[in-house]
Scaffold this motif. Sequence first.
Motif, PDB file in Angstrom:
ATOM      1  N   LYS A  87      20.859 -52.528   9.157  1.00  0.00           N
ATOM      2  CA  LYS A  87      19.476 -52.777   9.552  1.00  0.00           C
ATOM      3  C   LYS A  87      19.349 -52.938  11.068  1.00  0.00           C
ATOM      4  CE  LYS A  87      19.444 -56.323   6.926  1.00  0.00           C
ATOM      5  NZ  LYS A  87      19.148 -57.543   6.134  1.00  0.00           N
ATOM      6  N   PRO A  88      18.166 -52.634  11.611  1.00  0.00           N
ATOM      7  CA  PRO A  88      17.966 -52.760  13.060  1.00  0.00           C
ATOM      8  C   PRO A  88      17.795 -54.198  13.536  1.00  0.00           C
ATOM      9  CG  PRO A  88      15.939 -52.041  12.022  1.00  0.00           C
ATOM     10  CD  PRO A  88      16.982 -52.047  10.948  1.00  0.00           C
ATOM     11  N   THR A  89      17.762 -55.142  12.614  1.00  0.00           N
ATOM     12  CA  THR A  89      17.677 -56.560  12.972  1.00  0.00           C
ATOM     13  C   THR A  89      18.548 -57.364  12.022  1.00  0.00           C
ATOM     14  OG1 THR A  89      15.731 -56.953  11.563  1.00  0.00           O
ATOM     15  CG2 THR A  89      15.319 -56.364  13.865  1.00  0.00           C
ATOM     16  N   VAL A  90      19.062 -58.493  12.520  1.00  0.00           N
ATOM     17  CA  VAL A  90      19.870 -59.394  11.697  1.00  0.00           C
ATOM     18  C   VAL A  90      19.052 -60.660  11.455  1.00  0.00           C
ATOM     19  CG1 VAL A  90      22.031 -60.676  11.506  1.00  0.00           C
ATOM     20  CG2 VAL A  90      21.981 -58.483  12.738  1.00  0.00           C
ATOM     21  N   PRO A  91      18.647 -60.931  10.218  1.00  0.00           N
ATOM     22  CA  PRO A  91      17.753 -62.060   9.944  1.00  0.00           C
ATOM     23  C   PRO A  91      18.438 -63.419  10.049  1.00  0.00           C
ATOM     24  CG  PRO A  91      18.428 -61.003   7.896  1.00  0.00           C
ATOM     25  CD  PRO A  91      18.956 -60.150   9.006  1.00  0.00           C
ATOM     26  N   ALA A  92      17.639 -64.420  10.403  1.00  0.00           N
ATOM     27  CA  ALA A  92      18.124 -65.791  10.500  1.00  0.00           C
ATOM     28  C   ALA A  92      18.262 -66.399   9.110  1.00  0.00           C
ATOM     29  CB  ALA A  92      17.162 -66.628  11.345  1.00  0.00           C
ATOM     30  N   TYR A  93      19.365 -67.085   8.882  1.00  0.00           N
ATOM     31  CA  TYR A  93      19.657 -67.635   7.557  1.00  0.00           C
ATOM     32  C   TYR A  93      18.604 -68.644   7.106  1.00  0.00           C
ATOM     33  CZ  TYR A  93      22.314 -69.760   3.730  1.00  0.00           C
ATOM     34  OH  TYR A  93      22.726 -70.218   2.498  1.00  0.00           O
ATOM     35  N   LEU A  94      18.032 -69.419   8.023  1.00  0.00           N
ATOM     36  CA  LEU A  94      17.076 -70.455   7.640  1.00  0.00           C
ATOM     37  C   LEU A  94      15.639 -69.946   7.561  1.00  0.00           C
ATOM     38  CD1 LEU A  94      18.368 -73.542   9.672  1.00  0.00           C
ATOM     39  CD2 LEU A  94      18.955 -72.832   7.347  1.00  0.00           C
ATOM     40  N   ASP A  95      15.422 -68.685   7.868  1.00  0.00           N
ATOM     41  CA  ASP A  95      14.068 -68.125   7.828  1.00  0.00           C
ATOM     42  C   ASP A  95      13.622 -67.979   6.377  1.00  0.00           C
ATOM     43  OD1 ASP A  95      11.740 -66.561   7.948  1.00  0.00           O
ATOM     44  OD2 ASP A  95      12.439 -65.497   9.731  1.00  0.00           O
ATOM     45  N   PRO A  96      12.563 -68.680   5.968  1.00  0.00           N
ATOM     46  CA  PRO A  96      12.122 -68.640   4.569  1.00  0.00           C
ATOM     47  C   PRO A  96      11.552 -67.292   4.143  1.00  0.00           C
ATOM     48  CG  PRO A  96      10.542 -69.853   5.905  1.00  0.00           C
ATOM     49  CD  PRO A  96      11.727 -69.587   6.785  1.00  0.00           C
ATOM     50  N   ASP A  97      11.296 -66.405   5.088  1.00  0.00           N
ATOM     51  CA  ASP A  97      10.771 -65.079   4.742  1.00  0.00           C
ATOM     52  C   ASP A  97      11.854 -64.145   4.214  1.00  0.00           C
ATOM     53  OD1 ASP A  97       8.213 -65.794   5.477  1.00  0.00           O
ATOM     54  OD2 ASP A  97       8.396 -64.992   7.506  1.00  0.00           O
ATOM     55  N   TYR A  98      13.132 -64.580   4.296  1.00  0.00           N
ATOM     56  CA  TYR A  98      14.234 -63.746   3.827  1.00  0.00           C
ATOM     57  C   TYR A  98      14.982 -64.445   2.706  1.00  0.00           C
ATOM     58  CZ  TYR A  98      13.441 -61.237   8.205  1.00  0.00           C
ATOM     59  OH  TYR A  98      12.871 -60.539   9.240  1.00  0.00           O
ATOM     60  N   ASN A  99      15.675 -63.649   1.900  1.00  0.00           N
ATOM     61  CA  ASN A  99      16.497 -64.203   0.826  1.00  0.00           C
ATOM     62  C   ASN A  99      17.835 -63.484   0.779  1.00  0.00           C
ATOM     63  OD1 ASN A  99      16.078 -61.762  -0.697  1.00  0.00           O
ATOM     64  ND2 ASN A  99      14.079 -62.559  -1.322  1.00  0.00           N
ATOM     65  N   ILE A 100      18.609 -63.753  -0.254  1.00  0.00           N
ATOM     66  CA  ILE A 100      19.971 -63.226  -0.315  1.00  0.00           C
ATOM     67  C   ILE A 100      19.998 -61.697  -0.385  1.00  0.00           C
ATOM     68  CG2 ILE A 100      20.157 -63.378  -2.827  1.00  0.00           C
ATOM     69  CD1 ILE A 100      22.899 -64.074  -0.148  1.00  0.00           C
ATOM     70  N   ALA A 104      22.423 -59.837   2.389  1.00  0.00           N
ATOM     71  CA  ALA A 104      23.625 -59.170   1.874  1.00  0.00           C
ATOM     72  C   ALA A 104      24.213 -58.178   2.867  1.00  0.00           C
ATOM     73  CB  ALA A 104      23.316 -58.474   0.549  1.00  0.00           C
ATOM     74  N   THR A 105      23.384 -57.651   3.768  1.00  0.00           N
ATOM     75  CA  THR A 105      23.885 -56.689   4.759  1.00  0.00           C
ATOM     76  C   THR A 105      23.864 -57.243   6.182  1.00  0.00           C
ATOM     77  OG1 THR A 105      21.669 -55.725   4.935  1.00  0.00           O
ATOM     78  CG2 THR A 105      23.211 -54.680   3.393  1.00  0.00           C
ATOM     79  N   GLY A 106      23.486 -58.482   6.330  1.00  0.00           N
ATOM     80  CA  GLY A 106      23.481 -59.077   7.659  1.00  0.00           C
ATOM     81  C   GLY A 106      22.811 -60.436   7.644  1.00  0.00           C
ATOM     82  N   VAL A 107      23.406 -61.396   8.348  1.00  0.00           N
ATOM     83  CA  VAL A 107      22.843 -62.736   8.387  1.00  0.00           C
ATOM     84  C   VAL A 107      23.283 -63.428   9.670  1.00  0.00           C
ATOM     85  CG1 VAL A 107      24.796 -63.721   7.103  1.00  0.00           C
ATOM     86  CG2 VAL A 107      22.583 -64.893   7.078  1.00  0.00           C
ATOM     87  N   CYS A 108      22.395 -64.256  10.201  1.00  0.00           N
ATOM     88  CA  CYS A 108      22.667 -64.969  11.449  1.00  0.00           C
ATOM     89  C   CYS A 108      22.599 -66.474  11.210  1.00  0.00           C
ATOM     90  CB  CYS A 108      21.638 -64.569  12.508  1.00  0.00           C
ATOM     91  SG  CYS A 108      21.739 -65.537  14.026  1.00  0.00           S
ATOM     92  N   PHE A 109      23.661 -67.168  11.589  1.00  0.00           N
ATOM     93  CA  PHE A 109      23.718 -68.629  11.470  1.00  0.00           C
ATOM     94  C   PHE A 109      23.569 -69.316  12.833  1.00  0.00           C
ATOM     95  CE2 PHE A 109      26.405 -66.849   8.072  1.00  0.00           C
ATOM     96  CZ  PHE A 109      25.735 -67.344   6.959  1.00  0.00           C
ATOM     97  N   ALA A 110      23.383 -68.546  13.887  1.00  0.00           N
ATOM     98  CA  ALA A 110      23.389 -69.081  15.251  1.00  0.00           C
ATOM     99  C   ALA A 110      22.212 -70.012  15.510  1.00  0.00           C
ATOM    100  CB  ALA A 110      23.372 -67.930  16.255  1.00  0.00           C
ATOM    101  N   SER A 111      22.419 -70.914  16.461  1.00  0.00           N
ATOM    102  CA  SER A 111      21.388 -71.873  16.841  1.00  0.00           C
ATOM    103  C   SER A 111      21.325 -71.985  18.356  1.00  0.00           C
ATOM    104  CB  SER A 111      21.703 -73.245  16.235  1.00  0.00           C
ATOM    105  OG  SER A 111      20.777 -74.226  16.656  1.00  0.00           O
ATOM    106  N   ALA A 112      20.168 -71.702  18.918  1.00  0.00           N
ATOM    107  CA  ALA A 112      19.986 -71.802  20.365  1.00  0.00           C
ATOM    108  C   ALA A 112      20.327 -73.209  20.844  1.00  0.00           C
ATOM    109  CB  ALA A 112      18.550 -71.455  20.733  1.00  0.00           C
ATOM    110  N   GLY A 113      21.075 -73.285  21.941  1.00  0.00           N
ATOM    111  CA  GLY A 113      21.401 -74.569  22.529  1.00  0.00           C
ATOM    112  C   GLY A 113      22.704 -75.176  22.071  1.00  0.00           C
ATOM    113  N   THR A 114      23.359 -74.544  21.101  1.00  0.00           N
ATOM    114  CA  THR A 114      24.589 -75.124  20.579  1.00  0.00           C
ATOM    115  C   THR A 114      25.793 -74.666  21.383  1.00  0.00           C
ATOM    116  OG1 THR A 114      25.679 -75.696  18.495  1.00  0.00           O
ATOM    117  CG2 THR A 114      25.268 -73.353  18.893  1.00  0.00           C
ATOM    118  N   GLY A 115      26.964 -75.206  21.045  1.00  0.00           N
ATOM    119  CA  GLY A 115      28.193 -74.847  21.729  1.00  0.00           C
ATOM    120  C   GLY A 115      29.389 -75.082  20.840  1.00  0.00           C
ATOM    121  N   TYR A 116      30.565 -74.831  21.391  1.00  0.00           N
ATOM    122  CA  TYR A 116      31.791 -75.178  20.671  1.00  0.00           C
ATOM    123  C   TYR A 116      31.876 -76.691  20.493  1.00  0.00           C
ATOM    124  CZ  TYR A 116      33.807 -70.481  21.403  1.00  0.00           C
ATOM    125  OH  TYR A 116      34.073 -69.129  21.386  1.00  0.00           O
TER     126      TYR A 116
END
Length: 351
Positions: A87-100, A104-116
């Motif tokens: 897909k041309p975009t990778v959806p955010a895991y917490l976005d309620p507009d998306y589901n499994i 299944a072909t792409g998911v993002c767990f990232a969070s702005a402002g975070t670090g190691y």
Amino acid sequence: MSMEFKGIPWLILAQVLASFFNVHAYVPAVIVFGDSSVDSGNNNQIPTLLKSNFEPYGRDFIGRKPTGRFCNGRLPTDFISEAFGLKPTVPAYLDPDYNITDFATGVCFASAGTGYDNVTSDVLNVIPLWKEVEYFKEYQERLKGYLGNEKASEVLGEALYLISIGTNDFLENYYLLPHRQFEFSEEEYENFLVGIASNFVNELYRLGARKISLGGLPPMGCLPLERTTDIFFGSVCVEEYNDVAHDFNEKLKALVEQLNKQLPGIRLVLSNPYDLLLEMIQNPESFGFESTAVACCATGLFELGYLCNKFSHFTCIDANKYVFWDSFHPTEKTNAIIAGHVVKASLAQFL
């Protein structure tokens, strides 16, 4: 290598890469961890001040929609997903507009402002890296429920895992707050973070990941926000910060070599944007840019997040002339060029 991308119309770069490369690819999903460089909207769903789900963010995105991406359009991970025929975009895991079915072909767990460093995520109350891993474990169970154990294990084992994180540990934490400076010298803090990166990759490996891209740091002293601090000295790049980023990337390179020897079957690469982004900043005309010291949004000196909004004065008309969208994050055009370079230089072995 970046020279090869000069003169290519950036809007068709991803399509060219996709048509040229994905013939032999078997990457069924792209799975993303990290910070605002790759967060596609997870911060929208958590109680933090660090958000971008409002105009003018997203003004050049598909449907002109502000999604929570810290950009005027798509992120490098979006372009990479498309280059692998997904897909041309990778959806955010917490976005309620998306589901499994979407994940299944792409998911993002990232969070702005975070670090190691967990201390970094505490600064703006965002998702720490360990919590991103917990969401990934939850995702694995959901994927098994959707695809069945055998198919889900295949997807998880063949997926491409993209990690982009670390800048906030220095700029938002180490250089801004006293706590870590009392505990570590710069070099000690670099080593501390590399140790966390090692543990993180080992955990992903334990959970089934095999194709992993570990992202390096950009020349963070050249971000407009950092250059603004030296505005009375000509807004030059903060070379100390660039040197630290360069040194840290060298340590990540050594880590990649070490883990490839230690973990059977892993295919770990370093995707390093440092040299290419620095070349864009030093030679903007070669890439079709006009401005590097300031960003597109508002004055381009210090605005990001809520300070970059539709009421901001002076926001540029054409973001394609700018390397940076806000004072911390690249424009979509920059992201496309970086993604193209990464696919060609470090991710080619997965194609």
